[in-house]
Design an enzyme around this catalytic site. Structure first.
Site, PDB file in Angstrom:
ATOM      1  N   CYS A   3       0.848  -0.973   0.126  1.00  0.00           N
ATOM      2  CA  CYS A   3      -0.181   0.064   0.079  1.00  0.00           C
ATOM      3  C   CYS A   3       0.745   1.115   0.091  1.00  0.00           C
ATOM      4  CB  CYS A   3      -0.961   0.054   1.293  1.00  0.00           C
ATOM      5  SG  CYS A   3      -0.384   0.052   2.847  1.00  0.00           S
ATOM      6  N   ASN A  37       2.481   1.516   4.352  1.00  0.00           N
ATOM      7  CA  ASN A  37       2.564   0.308   4.970  1.00  0.00           C
ATOM      8  C   ASN A  37       2.246   0.637   6.531  1.00  0.00           C
ATOM      9  OD1 ASN A  37       5.500  -1.785   5.686  1.00  0.00           O
ATOM     10  ND2 ASN A  37       3.443  -2.472   5.274  1.00  0.00           N
ATOM     11  N   ARG A  74      -3.513  -0.257   5.324  1.00  0.00           N
ATOM     12  CA  ARG A  74      -4.052  -1.558   4.550  1.00  0.00           C
ATOM     13  C   ARG A  74      -3.173  -2.753   4.305  1.00  0.00           C
ATOM     14  NH1 ARG A  74      -5.434   2.394  -0.332  1.00  0.00           N
ATOM     15  NH2 ARG A  74      -3.778   3.348   0.664  1.00  0.00           N
ATOM     16  N   SER A  75      -1.908  -2.608   3.929  1.00  0.00           N
ATOM     17  CA  SER A  75      -0.921  -3.882   3.760  1.00  0.00           C
ATOM     18  C   SER A  75      -0.523  -4.441   4.969  1.00  0.00           C
ATOM     19  CB  SER A  75      -0.018  -3.364   2.942  1.00  0.00           C
ATOM     20  OG  SER A  75       1.055  -2.582   3.472  1.00  0.00           O
ATOM     21  N   ASP A 109      -8.568   3.931   1.078  1.00  0.00           N
ATOM     22  CA  ASP A 109      -7.531   4.312   2.015  1.00  0.00           C
ATOM     23  C   ASP A 109      -8.317   4.857   3.174  1.00  0.00           C
ATOM     24  OD1 ASP A 109      -5.400   5.564   3.336  1.00  0.00           O
ATOM     25  OD2 ASP A 109      -4.762   6.722   1.515  1.00  0.00           O
TER      26      ASP A 109
END
Ligand code: 4NP
Length: 158
Positions: A7, A10, A13-14, A123
Site C-alpha cells: 500500500c 505500510n 492496509r497492507s 484508503d
C-alpha cells in the site's frame, strides 16, 4: 508460496493484509512467506496505525509488532506475487520501478475476489474506525480467496 502486500504508507492496509494472511497461513499449517511494504517512506520504521491495530485485534489478530518498510526492486523477484491494495498504489509502484530502471509484475488484491474489476481497498488513513472495518472486511475476503486459490488441486504453486 511467497506473497507481498503493498500500500502507500505500510501502516494501514497492507499491514492488515499481512496480519490476516499470516493468521490464515498459521491456521492452515502452511509454509508460506508473507510480508508487506509501502511505496512511500514517510512511515518507514513505524508500527501500524493504532486504528489498523485495533481493527485486527477486534478479530483476534495482533499486528502491533509489524514495522513499516519501503518496497525494493528485489521484492519483485523475491515474491511469487506482489498484491497492490489500490489504484493509487499501482501508480506509485510504476513510478518506483521506472525510477529504478526496473520492471516487475503486480496485481490488484481485490481482483482475486472481483476478477478484472480493478477494485481498490479504499484508503482509511483519513477516515474513521468504520473505514478501517470496511478495509478489514475486504482484505479478509481477499485473503480467504487467496488461500482457496493456491491450495486448490490445480494450483501451480503446490
Ligand atoms: P496505507 O494508508 O497506505 O494503507 O498505509 C496511508 C498511510 C499514510 C498515508 C497515506 C495512506 N500518508 O499520507 O501518510
Amino acid at each position: 508460496m511467497k506473497i507481498l502486500f503493498v500500500c502507500l504508507g505500510n501502516i494501514c492496509r497492507s499491514p492488515m493484509a499481512e496480519g490476516v494472511m499470516k493468521n490464515i497461513v498459521l491456521k492452515n499449517n502452511l509454509d508460506w512467506k508473507i510480508e508487506s511494504a509501502g511505496t512511500e517512506s514517510y512511515h518507514v520504521g513505524e508500527n501500524p496505525d493504532r486504528r489498523a491495530i485495533k481493527s485486527c485485534s477486534n478479530n483476534g489478530i495482533d499486528i502491533s509488532k509489524q514495522v513499516a518498510r519501503k518496497i525494493t526492486v528485489n521484492d519483485f523477484s523475491d515474491f511469487d506475487i506482489v498484491y497492490s491494495l489500490a489504484e493509487e498504489v499501482n501508480n506509485e509502484i510504476e513510478t518506483f520501478l521506472k525510477s529504478n530502471n526496473s520492471t516487475g509484475e503486480f496485481k490488484f488484491l481485490l481482483d482475486e475476489v472481483y476478477p478484472g474489476e480493478s477494485k481498490s481497498v479504499p484508503d482509511p488513513y483519513y477516515g474513521n474506525e468504520k473505514d478501517f472495518a470496511i478495509a478489514f472486511e475486504l482484505i479478509e475476503t481477499a485473503c480467504e480467496t487467496i488461500l482457496k486459490k493456491f491450495t486448490s488441486a490445480d494450483s501451480k504453486f503446490l
